[in-house]
Write an enzyme that holds these catalytic residues in place. Sequence first.
Site, short mmCIF file in Angstrom:
data_model
loop_
_atom_site.label_atom_id
_atom_site.label_comp_id
_atom_site.label_asym_id
_atom_site.label_seq_id
_atom_site.Cartn_x
_atom_site.Cartn_y
_atom_site.Cartn_z
N GLY A 46 -3.55 -5.50 -3.77
CA GLY A 46 -4.32 -4.36 -4.79
C GLY A 46 -3.89 -4.40 -6.10
N GLN A 51 -1.12 -1.16 -14.16
CA GLN A 51 -0.07 -1.99 -14.05
C GLN A 51 -0.28 -3.21 -14.95
OE1 GLN A 51 -1.05 -2.24 -9.63
NE2 GLN A 51 1.05 -2.76 -9.50
N CYS A 91 5.14 -3.46 -4.18
CA CYS A 91 4.57 -3.23 -5.36
C CYS A 91 4.74 -4.55 -6.30
CB CYS A 91 4.78 -2.04 -5.77
SG CYS A 91 3.98 -1.60 -7.36
N LEU A 92 3.62 -4.98 -6.90
CA LEU A 92 3.61 -5.91 -7.66
C LEU A 92 4.46 -5.77 -8.99
CD1 LEU A 92 0.13 -7.69 -7.60
CD2 LEU A 92 2.29 -8.42 -6.70
N HIS A 133 -1.80 4.14 -2.70
CA HIS A 133 -0.84 3.47 -3.32
C HIS A 133 -1.53 3.37 -4.93
CE1 HIS A 133 2.35 0.29 -4.25
NE2 HIS A 133 1.47 -0.03 -5.00
N GLU A 134 -2.77 2.77 -4.99
CA GLU A 134 -3.30 2.38 -6.39
C GLU A 134 -3.79 3.69 -7.10
OE1 GLU A 134 -2.88 -0.45 -7.08
OE2 GLU A 134 -2.73 -1.51 -5.16
N HIS A 137 -0.83 4.73 -8.91
CA HIS A 137 -0.78 4.20 -9.93
C HIS A 137 -1.53 4.74 -11.19
CE1 HIS A 137 2.07 0.70 -9.19
NE2 HIS A 137 1.13 0.29 -8.18
#
Length: 171
Positions: A46, A51, A91-92, A133-134, A137
């Site tokens: 994702g 981000q 997480c990226l 999670h997204e 963000h």
Amino acid sequence: MALLDILEFPDPRLRTKAKAVKNVNDGIRTLVDDMLETMYEAPGIGLAATQVNVHQRVVVIDVSEEKNQPLVLINPTYEVIEGEQEYDEGCLSVPGYYETVSRSEKILLKATDRDGNTFEMQCDELLAICVQHEIDHLNGILFVDHISKLKRERIKAKLVKAHKAELKSRR
Ligand code: GNR
Ligand code: NI
């Protein structure tokens, strides 16, 4: 198509609350395509626009094995249906760190797609985790905000050190 740079914790820009998309136009579709390319290349399951330092409510997700089921979520929201589940999240924007986070197990997702059409979808398992999670963000929240302050501060210190070393090696 273009690869986008991913912001890393503790970059304060990751704390920005994204604004709703008013019109799903070609600019948004280009952003979506670039985010999908960036997510697949990373690789991740994702990616939220926050981000890549774009503060609009846009998310891409693909939790499929074959990486051939892209989901585009514009202005996503969800309602909890039931349950809780724990998962070792990564997480990226927090590269190299994984911690157990508790999330809702089953949710009803509502969003707009890349053609501007609204849809609803019941999500569970990894997809439900990823959606939560997204959307976090887009609200400036990271998975490390769901763990202890001690663990979060340790991860922060290590990433700050790694970022300094990275800067040094590049000069
Ligand atoms: O690639 C990712 N894997 C992942 C694993 C467990 C829980 C959440 C995620 S999302 C993450 C990509 C990312 O950082 N999205 O914001
Ligand atoms: Ni993430």
